[in-house]
Design an enzyme around this catalytic site. Structure first.
Site, PDB file in Angstrom:
ATOM      1  N   ARG A   1       0.811  -1.224   0.000  1.00  0.00           N
ATOM      2  CA  ARG A   1       0.000   0.000   0.000  1.00  0.00           C
ATOM      3  C   ARG A   1       0.842   1.271   0.000  1.00  0.00           C
ATOM      4  O   ARG A   1       0.386   2.329   0.407  1.00  0.00           O
ATOM      5  CB  ARG A   1      -0.987   0.008   1.180  1.00  0.00           C
ATOM      6  CG  ARG A   1      -2.030  -1.107   1.104  1.00  0.00           C
ATOM      7  CD  ARG A   1      -3.146  -0.876   2.109  1.00  0.00           C
ATOM      8  NE  ARG A   1      -4.197  -1.865   1.960  1.00  0.00           N
ATOM      9  CZ  ARG A   1      -4.268  -2.997   2.640  1.00  0.00           C
ATOM     10  NH1 ARG A   1      -3.330  -3.280   3.538  1.00  0.00           N
ATOM     11  NH2 ARG A   1      -5.252  -3.849   2.444  1.00  0.00           N
TER      12      ARG A   1
ATOM     13  N   LYS B   1       2.497  11.080 -11.452  1.00  0.00           N
ATOM     14  CA  LYS B   1       1.740  10.161 -12.295  1.00  0.00           C
ATOM     15  C   LYS B   1       2.537   8.873 -12.481  1.00  0.00           C
ATOM     16  O   LYS B   1       3.685   8.887 -12.908  1.00  0.00           O
ATOM     17  CB  LYS B   1       1.459  10.784 -13.657  1.00  0.00           C
ATOM     18  CG  LYS B   1       0.341  11.801 -13.660  1.00  0.00           C
ATOM     19  CD  LYS B   1       0.018  12.228 -15.088  1.00  0.00           C
ATOM     20  CE  LYS B   1      -1.146  13.177 -15.151  1.00  0.00           C
ATOM     21  NZ  LYS B   1      -1.465  13.567 -16.536  1.00  0.00           N
TER      22      LYS B   1
ATOM     23  N   GLU C   1       8.931  17.572 -25.083  1.00  0.00           N
ATOM     24  CA  GLU C   1       8.348  18.018 -23.821  1.00  0.00           C
ATOM     25  C   GLU C   1       8.843  19.416 -23.443  1.00  0.00           C
ATOM     26  O   GLU C   1       8.103  20.214 -22.868  1.00  0.00           O
ATOM     27  CB  GLU C   1       8.669  17.022 -22.706  1.00  0.00           C
ATOM     28  CG  GLU C   1       8.079  15.629 -22.897  1.00  0.00           C
ATOM     29  CD  GLU C   1       6.570  15.586 -22.677  1.00  0.00           C
ATOM     30  OE1 GLU C   1       5.969  16.624 -22.343  1.00  0.00           O
ATOM     31  OE2 GLU C   1       5.987  14.495 -22.840  1.00  0.00           O
TER      32      GLU C   1
ATOM     33  N   LYS D   1       6.520  22.952 -14.458  1.00  0.00           N
ATOM     34  CA  LYS D   1       5.660  21.834 -14.075  1.00  0.00           C
ATOM     35  C   LYS D   1       5.374  21.853 -12.582  1.00  0.00           C
ATOM     36  O   LYS D   1       4.250  21.549 -12.153  1.00  0.00           O
ATOM     37  CB  LYS D   1       6.280  20.498 -14.480  1.00  0.00           C
ATOM     38  CG  LYS D   1       5.311  19.333 -14.220  1.00  0.00           C
ATOM     39  CD  LYS D   1       5.673  18.073 -14.948  1.00  0.00           C
ATOM     40  CE  LYS D   1       4.576  17.030 -14.776  1.00  0.00           C
ATOM     41  NZ  LYS D   1       4.879  15.760 -15.483  1.00  0.00           N
TER      42      LYS D   1
ATOM     43  N   GLU E   1      -4.990  16.896 -11.545  1.00  0.00           N
ATOM     44  CA  GLU E   1      -5.450  17.169 -12.901  1.00  0.00           C
ATOM     45  C   GLU E   1      -6.930  17.520 -12.948  1.00  0.00           C
ATOM     46  O   GLU E   1      -7.677  17.072 -13.811  1.00  0.00           O
ATOM     47  CB  GLU E   1      -5.162  15.957 -13.811  1.00  0.00           C
ATOM     48  CG  GLU E   1      -5.047  16.327 -15.276  1.00  0.00           C
ATOM     49  CD  GLU E   1      -4.527  15.190 -16.121  1.00  0.00           C
ATOM     50  OE1 GLU E   1      -3.513  15.405 -16.792  1.00  0.00           O
ATOM     51  OE2 GLU E   1      -5.127  14.098 -16.113  1.00  0.00           O
TER      52      GLU E   1
ATOM     53  N   ARG F   1      -3.730  21.492 -14.610  1.00  0.00           N
ATOM     54  CA  ARG F   1      -2.750  20.477 -14.996  1.00  0.00           C
ATOM     55  C   ARG F   1      -3.081  19.826 -16.334  1.00  0.00           C
ATOM     56  O   ARG F   1      -2.201  19.275 -17.000  1.00  0.00           O
ATOM     57  CB  ARG F   1      -2.618  19.417 -13.892  1.00  0.00           C
ATOM     58  CG  ARG F   1      -1.477  18.449 -14.150  1.00  0.00           C
ATOM     59  CD  ARG F   1      -1.170  17.568 -12.968  1.00  0.00           C
ATOM     60  NE  ARG F   1      -0.111  16.626 -13.304  1.00  0.00           N
ATOM     61  CZ  ARG F   1       0.432  15.770 -12.458  1.00  0.00           C
ATOM     62  NH1 ARG F   1       0.030  15.742 -11.207  1.00  0.00           N
ATOM     63  NH2 ARG F   1       1.376  14.942 -12.861  1.00  0.00           N
TER      64      ARG F   1
ATOM     65  N   ASN G   1      -1.100  18.323 -21.041  1.00  0.00           N
ATOM     66  CA  ASN G   1      -1.354  17.267 -22.021  1.00  0.00           C
ATOM     67  C   ASN G   1      -1.348  17.786 -23.458  1.00  0.00           C
ATOM     68  O   ASN G   1      -1.750  17.055 -24.374  1.00  0.00           O
ATOM     69  CB  ASN G   1      -2.701  16.592 -21.723  1.00  0.00           C
ATOM     70  CG  ASN G   1      -2.658  15.758 -20.464  1.00  0.00           C
ATOM     71  OD1 ASN G   1      -1.816  14.881 -20.320  1.00  0.00           O
ATOM     72  ND2 ASN G   1      -3.560  16.037 -19.534  1.00  0.00           N
TER      73      ASN G   1
ATOM     74  N   HIS H   1      -0.467  15.479 -26.236  1.00  0.00           N
ATOM     75  CA  HIS H   1      -0.453  14.112 -25.717  1.00  0.00           C
ATOM     76  C   HIS H   1      -1.693  13.311 -26.088  1.00  0.00           C
ATOM     77  O   HIS H   1      -1.632  12.088 -26.162  1.00  0.00           O
ATOM     78  CB  HIS H   1      -0.295  14.126 -24.193  1.00  0.00           C
ATOM     79  CG  HIS H   1       1.075  14.468 -23.737  1.00  0.00           C
ATOM     80  ND1 HIS H   1       1.688  15.672 -24.040  1.00  0.00           N
ATOM     81  CD2 HIS H   1       1.975  13.771 -23.002  1.00  0.00           C
ATOM     82  CE1 HIS H   1       2.896  15.690 -23.496  1.00  0.00           C
ATOM     83  NE2 HIS H   1       3.091  14.548 -22.878  1.00  0.00           N
TER      84      HIS H   1
ATOM     85  N   HIS I   1      -0.683   9.958 -27.544  1.00  0.00           N
ATOM     86  CA  HIS I   1      -0.952   8.674 -26.910  1.00  0.00           C
ATOM     87  C   HIS I   1      -1.740   7.742 -27.838  1.00  0.00           C
ATOM     88  O   HIS I   1      -1.498   6.520 -27.856  1.00  0.00           O
ATOM     89  CB  HIS I   1      -1.735   8.879 -25.612  1.00  0.00           C
ATOM     90  CG  HIS I   1      -0.902   9.412 -24.490  1.00  0.00           C
ATOM     91  ND1 HIS I   1      -1.449   9.902 -23.321  1.00  0.00           N
ATOM     92  CD2 HIS I   1       0.439   9.538 -24.344  1.00  0.00           C
ATOM     93  CE1 HIS I   1      -0.481  10.298 -22.511  1.00  0.00           C
ATOM     94  NE2 HIS I   1       0.680  10.089 -23.117  1.00  0.00           N
TER      95      HIS I   1
ATOM     96  N   HIS J   1       7.898   8.130 -27.190  1.00  0.00           N
ATOM     97  CA  HIS J   1       6.864   8.995 -26.630  1.00  0.00           C
ATOM     98  C   HIS J   1       6.988  10.425 -27.155  1.00  0.00           C
ATOM     99  O   HIS J   1       6.001  11.016 -27.609  1.00  0.00           O
ATOM    100  CB  HIS J   1       6.957   8.984 -25.104  1.00  0.00           C
ATOM    101  CG  HIS J   1       6.041   9.951 -24.434  1.00  0.00           C
ATOM    102  ND1 HIS J   1       4.674   9.813 -24.431  1.00  0.00           N
ATOM    103  CD2 HIS J   1       6.303  11.111 -23.758  1.00  0.00           C
ATOM    104  CE1 HIS J   1       4.128  10.819 -23.778  1.00  0.00           C
ATOM    105  NE2 HIS J   1       5.085  11.623 -23.360  1.00  0.00           N
TER     106      HIS J   1
END
Length: 371
Positions: free
Chosen positions: A135, A157, A199, A241, A251, A255, A259, A262, A266, A279
């Site tokens: 956990r 993330k 990026e 960032k 997000e 935030r 993206n 992205h 993606h 990527h």
């Protein structure tokens, strides 16, 4: 203090960016030659010496694992290296299960730590393992690629891919510390170095127009991997960032602007098969497509869209959508985007360089002919 890295002699200095997240606040350290300070920095961040796992890939393991074991060992950590194959295919549930097996075998407990040594794949995979093993155990991000140093190591993330969509299974889990040694970028293959610049360009496009001008001016020296410029670029990107994540960790609003490029990127990665595009390459294509959509739906000027595309091209990144991008696999991946709601995707657009916005677009609007 000075150290020799490759053929360069560099001064070991460090910039520290504070990521303000209440109880989860932590530091990101950026510098050239700071990898050998990792053990001390981990102790300074409150980690308890004891058993720890260094998760890396087989390429990075050969380059840096021994140094990381040495610095951690000197600070009292008992290290075990867990190595996975390089590449996006390792961000998978079967690989995650292998990590759990090894973490169990080496006896990690709730006082243990996981050090993610590598690029974005290792950071995401090791981060999700740390978030879910017992956990949650302490996580330290030690990024060694441009993508990871300027973007993915910061923000919490973590994820693995599903066959239908990238990063479909994941969690928000903040690291206790980030240590970005820009000297490690000297060993990156050229294609991997260039992909990370996507990026960097993204930050200029969405929130720092002067950064675009600086990149246009300094790009040749950045591509030559001048350490002082790399340190500046990484620190500037992380400061942007950090400000966004500090204001919107989960997000919920601001935030989402990170993206930019992205959503389509993606979908390209998923539909082309993970590993077909790096990527950053997919994000570069996605930014060009998003700029075109911005012209259609957000009043972005064609001249600024062309300027952005020229910078991406100068960085040696692709800009054209791949053949068959409008096919079923691409549409399915786009439809599974995590930002979808009520049949539309919340898309990040530009109304001018340095300023972004979000707008809900239907799949038909995104794949409209001519865009």
């Amino acid at each position: 203090m000075r150290a020799v890295v490759g053929w360069r002699t560099i001064r070991i200095e460090m910039r520290t960016i504070r990521i303000a997240l209440g109880p989860a606040s932590h530091n990101a350290h950026v510098g050239a030659g700071i990898l050998d300070r990792l053990g001390g920095l981990a102790c300074d961040a409150g980690l308890k010496p004891g058993s720890c796992a260094i998760v890396t890939d087989s390429t990075v393991e050969k380059l840096y694992a021994a140094r990381v074991e040495d610095t951690l060992g000197k600070s009292g950590f008992a290290t075990a290296v867990i190595s996975v194959p390089p590449g996006e295919a390792s961000k998978s549930l079967p690989t995650l299960e292998l990590l759990y097996d090894r973490m169990t075998e080496i006896g990690l407990d709730r006082n243990s730590a996981v050090f993610a040594l590598g690029g974005g794949v290792v950071g995401d995979l090791a981060g999700f393992a740390a978030a879910t093993f017992l956990r949650g155990v302490a996580l330290v991000q030690v990024p060694t690629t441009v993508v990871a140093q300027v973007d993915s190591a910061l923000g919490g993330k973590t994820a693995v891919n599903h066959r239908h969509a990238k990063n479909l299974i994941g969690a928000f889990y903040q690291p206790r510390l980030i240590v970005a040694d820009v000297a490690t970028l000297a060993t990156l293959p050229e294609r991997e170095f260039r992909e990370g610049l996507a990026e960097v360009i993204k930050y200029g496009a969405i929130m720092d127009a002067p950064m675009i001008a600086d990149l246009e001016r300094d790009l040749d020296s950045i591509l030559a991997r001048r350490p002082d410029l790399l340190e500046q670029v990484v620190a500037r990107s992380l400061m942007h960032k950090a400000a966004v994540v500090g204001a919107d960790e989960r997000e919920g609003g601001l935030r989402k602007t990170l993206n930019f490029g992205h959503t389509i990127g993606h979908a390209i990665e998923a539909s082309a098969g993970y590993g077909s595009y790096f990527h950053g390459e997919a994000v570069a294509i996605g930014m060009v497509a998003a700029a075109q959509l911005s012209c259609a739906y957000a009043g972005f000027s064609a001249d600024e869209a062309s300027r952005l595309q020229r910078l991406i091209e100068r960085a040696g990144l692709p800009t054209a959508m791949p053949p068959g991008w409008h096919g079923d696999d691409f549409i399915r991946a786009l439809s599974l985007d995590k930002k979808r709601a009520a049949g539309a995707v919340e898309f990040v657009l530009l109304d001018r360089l340095g300023h972004s916005m979000t707008k809900r677009l239907s799949i038909d609007e995104i794949v409209a002919p001519g865009l």
